[in-house]
Design a protein around this motif. Structure first.
Motif, PDB file in Angstrom:
ATOM      1  N   GLY A  32     -29.187  32.236  24.531  1.00  0.00           N
ATOM      2  CA  GLY A  32     -29.032  31.736  25.890  1.00  0.00           C
ATOM      3  C   GLY A  32     -28.945  32.867  26.910  1.00  0.00           C
ATOM      4  O   GLY A  32     -29.631  32.849  27.935  1.00  0.00           O
ATOM      5  N   LEU A  33     -28.131  33.884  26.591  1.00  0.00           N
ATOM      6  CA  LEU A  33     -27.921  35.001  27.520  1.00  0.00           C
ATOM      7  C   LEU A  33     -29.232  35.707  27.847  1.00  0.00           C
ATOM      8  O   LEU A  33     -29.477  36.093  28.992  1.00  0.00           O
ATOM      9  CB  LEU A  33     -26.953  36.021  26.915  1.00  0.00           C
ATOM     10  N   PHE A  34     -30.067  35.912  26.823  1.00  0.00           N
ATOM     11  CA  PHE A  34     -31.286  36.688  26.995  1.00  0.00           C
ATOM     12  C   PHE A  34     -32.458  35.830  27.454  1.00  0.00           C
ATOM     13  O   PHE A  34     -33.533  36.341  27.759  1.00  0.00           O
ATOM     14  CB  PHE A  34     -31.665  37.410  25.693  1.00  0.00           C
ATOM     15  N   GLY A  35     -32.287  34.524  27.442  1.00  0.00           N
ATOM     16  CA  GLY A  35     -33.349  33.639  27.891  1.00  0.00           C
ATOM     17  C   GLY A  35     -34.431  33.386  26.847  1.00  0.00           C
ATOM     18  O   GLY A  35     -35.584  33.137  27.191  1.00  0.00           O
ATOM     19  N   TYR A  36     -34.048  33.437  25.562  1.00  0.00           N
ATOM     20  CA  TYR A  36     -35.016  33.133  24.514  1.00  0.00           C
ATOM     21  C   TYR A  36     -34.898  31.669  24.098  1.00  0.00           C
ATOM     22  O   TYR A  36     -33.896  31.016  24.379  1.00  0.00           O
ATOM     23  CB  TYR A  36     -34.788  34.011  23.282  1.00  0.00           C
ATOM     24  N   ARG A  37     -35.921  31.209  23.372  1.00  0.00           N
ATOM     25  CA  ARG A  37     -35.829  29.865  22.830  1.00  0.00           C
ATOM     26  C   ARG A  37     -35.656  29.875  21.317  1.00  0.00           C
ATOM     27  O   ARG A  37     -35.476  28.846  20.692  1.00  0.00           O
ATOM     28  CB  ARG A  37     -37.093  29.064  23.205  1.00  0.00           C
ATOM     29  N   SER A  38     -35.709  31.078  20.762  1.00  0.00           N
ATOM     30  CA  SER A  38     -35.544  31.200  19.308  1.00  0.00           C
ATOM     31  C   SER A  38     -34.490  32.254  18.978  1.00  0.00           C
ATOM     32  O   SER A  38     -34.454  33.323  19.580  1.00  0.00           O
ATOM     33  CB  SER A  38     -36.883  31.605  18.683  1.00  0.00           C
ATOM     34  N   LYS A  39     -33.636  31.920  18.036  1.00  0.00           N
ATOM     35  CA  LYS A  39     -32.617  32.883  17.613  1.00  0.00           C
ATOM     36  C   LYS A  39     -33.257  34.117  17.008  1.00  0.00           C
ATOM     37  O   LYS A  39     -32.723  35.213  17.105  1.00  0.00           O
ATOM     38  CB  LYS A  39     -31.699  32.226  16.563  1.00  0.00           C
TER      39      LYS A  39
END
Lengths: 195, 195
Positions: A32-39
DNA sequence: CTTGAAACTGAACGATCGTTCTTTTATGTA
DNA sequence: TACATAAAAGAACGATCGTTCAGTTTCAAG
């Protein structure tokens, strides 16, 4: 849609999270912090942050922040050099005052200075002195000492006649302990905070 | 067989772990730290540590240390009061210098003092000044200012004729900025570390 | 002694953690 | 354009997390 962050922004996001929560975010939270959609995308960033020394892995492979991430102040050059540009600011090393000043936490104390006996050494009434207990004073160290039942701040000096405690104030005289001398600790730092 | 620990010993064990690993232990790790054989026993201790303010629970109910746990120094009384007994030591509040001194991390910098223009204010060459950028200087504040292309440390004073920058050294004269004046920041603290 | 409350044990559970794998997308090179 | 490489998406997995529950121990009060 969150745009792509660079390393600096990611470090800043991590730093903000750590300061707010007191712990590292999970991979899901970093996503969430980095703005990704995949862990999985986070794993790559974490690897890079480990390589650049912002994060480290502990005994069990667990993630932990380094002091480079948790530090709160930037160390710049001399006053004469003035303030740096924002780009230079970014370059400056973050540092932690706790880490810089306190070597042995269990033996370190802060005391408030009450008299003006060390005024010429730049130690004023109201200043805080960071004192380390159990350290052997060297010649010229400033110590917290109990001479004849009274605690004071003095220079610790050793000469042919024995031990002498010197004030840093011409109004006071050096002391040669008569009955007893207890060195409580050695002053490692002086801290003055303006209100 | 590990004997029963009291609260103080548990706090100390936690503190040591946190300082070493940079993170909170898991319940399983705490079970080991506290000498229990059941994780459930840890839950009770955690509840008590939360109640006493050593731990807190974040947004998602996650455990985080408070500054009371992570701080590295004890704040005692005056120098004249001397050193306390071990029992009194235990009572003393732990404190973090970072937290105490730095209010706005993103705007705070450390600069090294080079001249002796503030010597009578107890600021010596080699000292570190903790400067906060973007703060409006009040009368009597010490500021890092650029006067006529040179950065210096001075008292900031405002009188009928305008702004005056005073040194704390009789050898130097007060300055009235002619062409330009830039106040880089306000000195919030002075730090002197003895080697 | 009996009783009750609190602390602890030990096993179990659902949730979530960090990782792995395959597939898809983006980016730079020839 | 075609190709190679890297980054990210998305689903899946075992491990472990913090919690819950039932049973046991401890200990002090009545």
């Amino acid at each position: 849609m969150p745009r792509v962050m660079n390393i600096g922004e990611r470090v800043r996001a991590l730093r903000a999270f750590y300061r707010r929560e007191g712990r590292m975010p999970t991979y899901e939270e970093m996503r969430g912090l980095f703005g990704y959609r995949s862990k999985n995308a986070v794993a790559g960033v974490v690897r890079r942050l480990c390589a650049t020394g912002y994060l480290k892995r502990g005994a069990a492979g667990r993630l932990a922040p380094t002091s480079r991430l948790t530090a709160v102040t930037r160390l710049l050059g001399a006053v004469a050099a003035g303030f740096p540009s924002p780009a230079e600011e970014e370059m400056a090393d973050m540092m932690s005052l706790d880490e810089y000043l306190v070597e042995r936490p269990e033996a370190t104390f802060l005391l408030t200075v009450s008299g003006d006996s060390m005024i010429e050494a730049g130690i004023q009434p109201g200043d805080l002195v960071l004192v380390e207990k159990g350290r052997i004073p060297r010649n010229g160290d400033i110590v917290v000492a109990q001479v004849d039942d009274e605690w004071t701040l003095k220079y610790f000096r050793r000469d042919r006649e024995g031990i002498r405690l010197d004030p840093a104030n011409r109004a006071y005289a050096p002391i040669r302990p008569k009955r007893s001398l207890v060195v409580g600790g050695v002053v490692r730092a002086v801290i003055r905070k303006y209100i």
